[in-house]
Design a protein around this motif. Structure first.
Motif, PDB file in Angstrom:
ATOM      1  N   VAL A 198     -13.299   2.865  -1.584  1.00 28.10           N
ATOM      2  CA  VAL A 198     -12.902   2.548  -0.210  1.00 28.10           C
ATOM      3  C   VAL A 198     -13.827   1.471   0.367  1.00 28.10           C
ATOM      4  O   VAL A 198     -13.382   0.482   0.963  1.00 28.10           O
ATOM      5  CB  VAL A 198     -12.938   3.814   0.669  1.00 28.10           C
ATOM      6  CG1 VAL A 198     -12.703   3.458   2.113  1.00 28.10           C
ATOM      7  CG2 VAL A 198     -11.904   4.802   0.198  1.00 28.10           C
ATOM      8  N   VAL A 199     -15.147   1.661   0.142  1.00 28.86           N
ATOM      9  CA  VAL A 199     -16.106   0.682   0.657  1.00 28.86           C
ATOM     10  C   VAL A 199     -15.853  -0.681   0.044  1.00 28.86           C
ATOM     11  O   VAL A 199     -15.796  -1.702   0.738  1.00 28.86           O
ATOM     12  CB  VAL A 199     -17.551   1.150   0.371  1.00 28.86           C
ATOM     13  CG1 VAL A 199     -18.526   0.046   0.660  1.00 28.86           C
ATOM     14  CG2 VAL A 199     -17.888   2.371   1.180  1.00 28.86           C
ATOM     15  N   SER A 200     -15.647  -0.729  -1.282  1.00 30.07           N
ATOM     16  CA  SER A 200     -15.529  -2.040  -1.919  1.00 30.07           C
ATOM     17  C   SER A 200     -14.211  -2.716  -1.547  1.00 30.07           C
ATOM     18  O   SER A 200     -14.158  -3.938  -1.482  1.00 30.07           O
ATOM     19  CB  SER A 200     -15.702  -1.931  -3.430  1.00 30.07           C
ATOM     20  OG  SER A 200     -14.552  -1.446  -4.036  1.00 30.07           O
ATOM     21  N   VAL A 201     -13.167  -1.939  -1.278  1.00 30.83           N
ATOM     22  CA  VAL A 201     -11.915  -2.554  -0.826  1.00 30.83           C
ATOM     23  C   VAL A 201     -12.138  -3.274   0.503  1.00 30.83           C
ATOM     24  O   VAL A 201     -11.736  -4.425   0.681  1.00 30.83           O
ATOM     25  CB  VAL A 201     -10.804  -1.485  -0.673  1.00 30.83           C
ATOM     26  CG1 VAL A 201      -9.655  -2.033   0.153  1.00 30.83           C
ATOM     27  CG2 VAL A 201     -10.291  -1.070  -2.027  1.00 30.83           C
ATOM     28  N   SER A 202     -12.844  -2.602   1.436  1.00 29.63           N
ATOM     29  CA  SER A 202     -13.036  -3.236   2.742  1.00 29.63           C
ATOM     30  C   SER A 202     -13.934  -4.462   2.625  1.00 29.63           C
ATOM     31  O   SER A 202     -13.691  -5.478   3.286  1.00 29.63           O
ATOM     32  CB  SER A 202     -13.594  -2.240   3.755  1.00 29.63           C
ATOM     33  OG  SER A 202     -14.662  -1.547   3.203  1.00 29.63           O
ATOM     34  N   VAL A 203     -14.951  -4.379   1.753  1.00 32.39           N
ATOM     35  CA  VAL A 203     -15.834  -5.535   1.603  1.00 32.39           C
ATOM     36  C   VAL A 203     -15.084  -6.694   0.959  1.00 32.39           C
ATOM     37  O   VAL A 203     -15.232  -7.855   1.368  1.00 32.39           O
ATOM     38  CB  VAL A 203     -17.072  -5.148   0.775  1.00 32.39           C
ATOM     39  CG1 VAL A 203     -17.866  -6.364   0.439  1.00 32.39           C
ATOM     40  CG2 VAL A 203     -17.925  -4.173   1.538  1.00 32.39           C
ATOM     41  N   THR A 204     -14.231  -6.390  -0.026  1.00 33.99           N
ATOM     42  CA  THR A 204     -13.440  -7.448  -0.655  1.00 33.99           C
ATOM     43  C   THR A 204     -12.530  -8.111   0.374  1.00 33.99           C
ATOM     44  O   THR A 204     -12.409  -9.341   0.404  1.00 33.99           O
ATOM     45  CB  THR A 204     -12.585  -6.861  -1.797  1.00 33.99           C
ATOM     46  OG1 THR A 204     -13.428  -6.094  -2.629  1.00 33.99           O
ATOM     47  CG2 THR A 204     -11.932  -7.956  -2.604  1.00 33.99           C
ATOM     48  N   ALA A 205     -11.915  -7.293   1.227  1.00 35.50           N
ATOM     49  CA  ALA A 205     -11.036  -7.853   2.257  1.00 35.50           C
ATOM     50  C   ALA A 205     -11.815  -8.797   3.160  1.00 35.50           C
ATOM     51  O   ALA A 205     -11.347  -9.896   3.477  1.00 35.50           O
ATOM     52  CB  ALA A 205     -10.420  -6.723   3.073  1.00 35.50           C
ATOM     53  N   LEU A 206     -13.015  -8.388   3.547  1.00 32.38           N
ATOM     54  CA  LEU A 206     -13.839  -9.223   4.425  1.00 32.38           C
ATOM     55  C   LEU A 206     -14.190 -10.543   3.747  1.00 32.38           C
ATOM     56  O   LEU A 206     -14.080 -11.622   4.343  1.00 32.38           O
ATOM     57  CB  LEU A 206     -15.108  -8.463   4.802  1.00 32.38           C
ATOM     58  CG  LEU A 206     -16.067  -9.214   5.701  1.00 32.38           C
ATOM     59  CD1 LEU A 206     -15.448  -9.397   7.067  1.00 32.38           C
ATOM     60  CD2 LEU A 206     -17.370  -8.478   5.832  1.00 32.38           C
TER      61      LEU A 206
END
Lengths: 498, 123
Positions: free
Chosen positions: B86-94
């Motif tokens: 979940v964390v890495s998905v949001s960071v990738t989106a950013l």
């Protein structure tokens, strides 16, 4: 359990919940809501500090009432209470002091998002201060990284965007290494809560098992959080990130975000790897060496700068070096010096960035020293605040910086030997270099351009700017004049921190 | 060598981590940096998942009335992997959002070229 012992949980939850709620608000309402929440947060943390000062030792608060090896815990003591108050108050001042600049630098339709990110940063900071669970620490560390990146990118210029990208790349490397360290640690100990993990590590260290994996874990956490908190030589993202963002963002990033990572590292050192393990793995020596080099090189680089923002940014690198150097001493006195320096730097750096922002505003938005000449006459309040902050970093008596130097000298004298000599050398060299570049800046502020008549003194930035500068300047002075109660509180807090 | 073959999941994770890490650090193309970051994180998830699996034990869901804890694996590593994803998905989106904004402004993905143009723009 007394009712006030729920306050740390409230301190984390309040800004977290508020930031989701603020999504629904329009920009003016969001600004008012953010300032109210931050003021409230400062007041609540002050109340908590008062309650905690009368409480012996520290206590743990289990979320959802699951007993120790399971569940999630918050742990609070005097040190955590002091840090929480310091962070919340400086956060409030940073946003309030830069509110005019935020309105100028950030597009109107993005402003409520900016306040949401400030609020998220505050929540993540409080979680770093209070959590007793390593994985919770990781999750909030990522939240803080994302929010901080948005704070840099909020100013919609090309330089700010590239700075945000570079910041993100370096921080992602740090996050990856931290996650790896965390999974190795879980594999070694089978625990994510700090206190049970510590018992397992003590048993492993006593039995001499898994020595290499343990060293790897210590090294990975140190490097990961070192990158994130701008320890030399991982500081390359600092100057752009601090100098191209809006003054509030610079203040928040340099005084608060980097300190949040250091607090987490301190916690891991004290609560998970005990100081004995740190000394045995040699991590303390490495920290001492990197901190010492960082303190000298950061100041050297600061001397070479021609822009005020970049100079303060490199000065941050040097000051972070001081914190790590004291942590690397591995003694109680050293830790006390590190924590006091951490708090003093939090206050002073926010003051300097806000004041520098005010001076640049008064000089037509220019950042170079040649354009800031005589800016004292254009904005006396900001210049006075800047001068006080500069005095503190140089270490002139009656400011927080003087007490920092004093506690460092005491810690060094208690250690003795080669480390004492190195620390004394770094202190003297650092003070001289600080005097050179801050002294030069202060002279610049007073030296009007030849053809220019010093204009009428004007009061820029509004009441918010003046109030926050006055508060931060007052705190700097107060920490310098009546340092004994603060040091006493921190000393007693450190005793029950581990 | 035998050790590497026995622990092939961990060995694979370390190799993937190395590839991702160098891509993230050394590549000038922003998109490739994002890919490198995703690989780094996936490698860690592989490592964690491999550590959390014990051959012969079941997923921690009560079935067929077996209530002995020894029959099941520990659910926490899987939970950590999920949170991490979940964390890495949001960071990738950013990161992708930042990349898009930079590309719209400078029409290139080369970070050095972008920095050069941004400097020139400021004068």
């Amino acid at each position: 359990m007394a009712l006030w012992q729920n306050l740390p949980f409230l301190l984390i939850l309040l800004p977290l919940a508020a930031s989701s709620g603020m999504l629904l608000l329009k920009k003016d309402a969001a600004r008012r809501a953010a300032l109210t929440i931050m003021g409230l947060e400062a007041a609540v943390s002050a109340a908590f500090l008062v309650c905690m000062a009368g409480f012996e030792g520290s206590y743990t608060y289990s979320m959802g009432h699951f007993p120790a090896p399971w569940g999630n815990e918050i742990r609070a003591g005097k040190l955590e209470a002091a840090l929480a108050f310091c962070f919340a108050a400086v956060m409030f001042c940073s946003v309030l002091g830069g509110i005019r600049a935020i309105e100028r630098d950030i597009l109107p339709d993005r402003r409520n998002l900016y306040f949401i990110m400030c609020s998220l940063t505050l929540s993540a900071l409080m979680a770093q201060v209070f959590t007793n669970d390593i994985f919770t620490g990781y999750v909030f560390l990522e939240i803080m990284t994302i929010a901080a990146c948005a704070l840099i990118a909020a100013r919609n210029t090309g330089r700010a965007l590239t700075a945000a990208t570079r910041y993100m790349i370096m921080n992602l490397i740090g996050s990856g290494l931290f996650l790896l360290a965390l999974s190795l640690l879980y594999g070694l100990t089978g625990h994510l809560l700090m206190s049970p993990a510590r018992e397992r590590i003590a048993a492993l260290a006593a039995g001499g098992q898994y020595r290499q994996p343990l060293t790897v874990v210590v090294a990975l956490t140190t490097i990961a959080l070192g990158i994130k908190s701008a320890l030399f030589p991982f500081h390359t993202w600092v100057p752009d990130a601090y100098s191209f963002s809006t003054p509030s963002s610079s203040a928040i990033l340099s005084s608060l975000v980097s300190k949040g990572y250091i607090v987490l590292l301190l916690k891991l050192y004290y609560r998970v790897f005990s100081p004995e393990v740190l000394l045995a793995t040699g991590a303390a020596d490495v920290l001492f060496a990197f901190g010492a080099v960082g303190a000298v090189v950061g100041s050297l680089l600061a001397i070479r700068q021609v822009e005020i923002g970049r100079m303060i940014a490199y000065s941050s690198v040097a000051q972070i070096g001081y914190i790590y150097m004291a942590m690397g001493l591995g003694t109680g006195e050293g830790m006390l010096a590190a924590v006091f320096q951490l708090m003093a730097h939090t206050v002073v750096k926010a003051l300097l960035f806000l004041a520098a922002g005010g001076l640049c505003d008064a000089s037509g938005g220019h950042h170079a020293f040649r354009d800031l000449r005589g800016s004292y006459y254009r904005h006396p309040a900001a210049a006075s605040a800047f001068i006080l902050g500069a005095f503190s970093l140089i270490g002139i008596p009656f400011t927080a910086g003087f007490i920092v130097k004093l506690t460092y000298a005491q810690a060094a004298a208690a250690v003795g030997g080669g480390r004492m000599l190195i620390l004394f050398f770094v202190l003297v060299a650092g003070t001289l270099m600080n005097a050179v570049y801050f002294g030069r800046t202060v002279i610049t502020l007073f030296r009007a351009r030849g053809d220019e008549i010093p204009g009428e003194p004007r009061w820029h930035g509004g009441a918010g700017f003046l109030v926050s500068c006055a508060f931060l300047a007052g705190a700097t002075g107060l920490m310098g004049v009546t340092s004994d109660p603060v040091l006493q509180l921190l000393r007693r807090g450190l005793e029950t921190f581990g | 060598m035998n050790l590497l073959i026995q622990n092939y999941e961990e060995a694979c994770a370390v190799i993937l981590f190395g590839i991702g890490f160098t891509t993230l650090l050394l590549h000038r193309n922003l998109l490739k940096k994002v890919i490198g970051f995703s690989m780094t994180d996936s490698a860690i998830y592989l490592f964690l998942a491999a550590k959390g699996y014990i051959a012969g034990k079941r997923a921690p869901i009560l079935k067929e009335g077996i209530t002995r804890a020894e029959a099941y694996v520990n659910p926490i590593p899987a939970g950590l992997v999920l949170t991490g994803i979940v964390v890495s998905v949001s960071v990738t989106a950013l990161m992708l959002a930042l990349t898009i904004r930079l590309y719209r402004r400078y029409h290139t993905l080369d970070i050095d070229e972008i920095t050069r143009q941004a400097r020139r723009e400021e004068g």
